[in-house]
Design a protein around this motif. Structure first.
Motif, mmCIF file in Angstrom:
data_model
loop_
_atom_site.group_PDB
_atom_site.id
_atom_site.type_symbol
_atom_site.label_atom_id
_atom_site.label_comp_id
_atom_site.label_asym_id
_atom_site.label_seq_id
_atom_site.Cartn_x
_atom_site.Cartn_y
_atom_site.Cartn_z
ATOM 1 N N UNK A 74 -8.149 -4.220 -2.531
ATOM 2 C CA UNK A 74 -7.694 -5.290 -1.408
ATOM 3 C C UNK A 74 -8.353 -6.107 -0.950
ATOM 4 N N UNK A 113 0.885 -1.290 0.186
ATOM 5 C CA UNK A 113 -0.112 0.013 -0.074
ATOM 6 C C UNK A 113 0.992 1.212 0.034
ATOM 7 N N UNK A 129 -7.909 4.930 -7.280
ATOM 8 C CA UNK A 129 -7.004 4.314 -5.983
ATOM 9 C C UNK A 129 -7.826 4.284 -4.862
ATOM 10 N N UNK A 132 -7.800 6.353 0.435
ATOM 11 C CA UNK A 132 -6.349 6.131 1.087
ATOM 12 C C UNK A 132 -5.543 5.228 0.418
ATOM 13 N N UNK A 133 -5.813 5.183 -1.013
ATOM 14 C CA UNK A 133 -5.076 4.385 -1.892
ATOM 15 C C UNK A 133 -5.128 2.802 -1.718
ATOM 16 N N UNK A 134 -6.117 2.315 -0.957
ATOM 17 C CA UNK A 134 -6.277 0.992 -0.483
ATOM 18 C C UNK A 134 -7.221 0.303 -1.394
ATOM 19 N N UNK A 135 -7.760 0.884 -2.464
ATOM 20 C CA UNK A 135 -8.761 -0.026 -3.279
ATOM 21 C C UNK A 135 -8.116 -1.419 -3.965
#
Lengths: 376, 376
Positions: free
Chosen positions: A243, A156, A235, A238-241
């Motif tokens: 997952x 991440x 994205x 918080x850039x955590x797509x």
């Protein structure tokens, strides 16, 4: 038809028109003013006016006249892709790849340095330095020639270019990749998760060129996903797509184990054994596909994408992977999208990194933050 | 500062500037030309020029001068929200709601007709007719006054306004809602799934006003989801996004059963019993939340949204629902987003339908398909 327009509005209009001209020529054959006007929908007078300015500033150049025809041939213009350079980097477990590309995205030079998954932070960063310097040297350039850098890595990544969490690489959580790469090339650095960049690359130069909504599956020693929605990389807040692997019910946590158990050694060998009809291998691949498809189905049901693209190391075994995956998706999905194998192979992430850097360059032009300046 | 600009380019620029002025005034207090210029970033001359045209065409009107101050007060302009009307419709199992709104989206009149889940197609469509006619009559209007209609309904809806699949309502699969509503109001009709429209409403006038990426959960007799990504409703390639409930591993298929079993009758009563501490009810709600959270976690992990909004009938029981849901999301998600209850209640879908119709009106202005015409 002439009317009074104030300076402020006009410069914004001119900026947009300039970008329209650039986009009509980027990565394409040269065009005459008449062709440019038709392509962009601008008037002949505006086209001529903007083209003259872009020529003067070094974004366009006059091309050789087209051969044949009668009388004096019309002047043709081309995009000066060579006016600038962007850097793409893929920092993985087994390789560090660096690529310099022109403003069309065409590769000017490339370098690869082998690493191991076990290496510590300092050693891996040193490999990054070597790859970048080799790539610059090959191209006869220095870090100062780079307009923007894109970097792909596992884990991440936060919005500032720091690795927030990496489970695959030791000592990688917390590394400030943006700061490290800026030391090598002082231009802006964009850092992104590798699955996301591979997704970007597939939509740019891969099998998903005409898909606006696409799910990319990384199928290899790790399982991951990247999403392109409405033509843009998604994205997440918080850039955590992408997952989805974190949810045990969706099978990605155990997917890899079926192959490891059957192989004893290299998980990749199981595909060869399955192809040869070895029973244990066939069973292992079937179980792997079933678990891969569970998480993939969740993504497909969530987004209803036009296409699913499978990349990563295992995408080389398309013959034993794709049809079973399609069948499993059919089992769960309301509408099974087109399923395609990546054609970019090991270059997907570094290509995506180049695209990320190019996006940054183009956005800055559109925002008016960077006026079109001379780089002759 | 005057320069020659051809007619074609200028009219596009003027169209954009006109929309910028409209957006600066829509749903807001009147502004002077100086304030408008500052708000839009346009020059004073352009602002005056475009405002004059919008006044002439009936999109703007002069407002009362602001009270107080010395000397002659500057003229102020307002958006003529009353220039047009849009229709919103929510066709559900228990109610058909119709709403007429002005171009600010403010409700001008509304009507509701009770229906039952068991009703056949003809009966439900007849209720639609009655709701629309009552709403028009209340507003003193006819169908010809409607500029665009938005319609929300359960099930999957295709791009042309037909219900592709409805499991909740009998004889509903295959109904051409766009054609039916066009008979009542001949303007363009946009039809969309109800969870998706509720999501849209939350981002417009609900608790998700400042969220660009949002997951809406419909928690009621049915379980569903709507996604807003990058500020836009995400439909999916064939309108089938958010259908995570189809995957048995994600719990939504059985979620409802826990409540039904505990209640004997109305599932909603179980929440009251759980609030009172009745053991069977507490267990049933816990199981319901656990299953709801599984599917919700898959959506959160896939998209990494800024916010999850819970709507639908059960959102009235926030006190026994929200905290347990948040805890379950924490269990599975890498980053748990903010979880909020809908504040729009039963009006969410019809409000979303109004927004869908307004989007259509505004898009047509931007595309230049509909020039700004007089509706004085």
């Amino acid at each position: 038809m002439a009317e009074d327009v104030s300076g402020g509005d006009l410069s914004r209009l001119r900026q947009l028109n300039a970008l329209a001209l650039i986009r009509a020529l980027q990565g394409r054959p040269p065009l005459t003013l008449t062709e440019l006007a038709r392509r962009t929908g601008l008037s002949r007078a505006s086209t001529e006016d903007v083209a003259r300015e872009l020529l003067r500033k070094g974004w366009l150049a006059e091309a050789e006249p087209a051969p044949g025809g009668v009388g004096r041939p019309a002047r043709r213009y081309r995009f000066r892709a060579e006016a600038g350079r962007v850097l793409g980097l893929d920092i993985g477990g087994h390789n560090v790849r660096a690529t310099l590309a022109d403003l069309d995205g065409d590769v000017a030079s490339a370098a690869r340095v082998a690493v191991t998954p076990e290496m510590g932070r300092a050693e891996r960063l040193e490999a990054v330095d070597r790859a970048v310097l080799a790539c610059l040297e090959q191209g006869g350039l220095t870090g100062a020639d780079v307009w923007a850098s894109g970097v792909g890595t596992t884990g991440l990544v936060d919005g500032a270019g720091k690795v927030m969490l990496s489970e695959a690489l030791p000592e990688w959580t917390g590394v400030d990749l943006a700061a490290h790469v800026r030391r090598l090339a002082p231009a802006p650095v964009l850092v992104e998760n590798d699955s996301k960049l591979a997704a970007l690359a597939e939509c740019w130069r891969g099998v998903a060129r005409y898909a606006k909504d696409m799910v990319f599956l990384l199928a290899g020693l790790r399982t991951g996903a990247g999403l392109v929605i409405d033509g843009k990389l998604h994205r997440g807040f918080a850039g955590a797509s992408g997952e989805i692997g974190a949810l045990p019910a969706l099978g990605w946590i155990r997917a890899q184990e079926h192959l490891v158990k059957a192989a004893g050694g290299e998980a990749g060998d199981v595909f060869a054994a399955a192809r040869a009809g070895e029973r244990a291998a066939v069973t292992a691949v079937r179980r792997y596909v079933r678990d891969l498809a569970l998480g993939a189905s969740a993504l497909v049901l969530a987004l209803d994408p036009q296409m699913v693209v499978v990349g990563g190391g295992y995408s080389r075994s398309a013959d034993v992977l794709i049809e079973p995956l399609r069948r499993e998706l059919d089992r769960w999905c309301i509408r099974t999208p087109e399923v395609r194998m990546s054609a970019l192979g090991d270059e997907a992430v570094v290509l995506g990194a180049v695209r990320l850097a190019l996006d940054h360059v183009e956005e800055r032009v559109l925002d008016g933050r960077t006026p079109l300046v001379s780089h002759l």
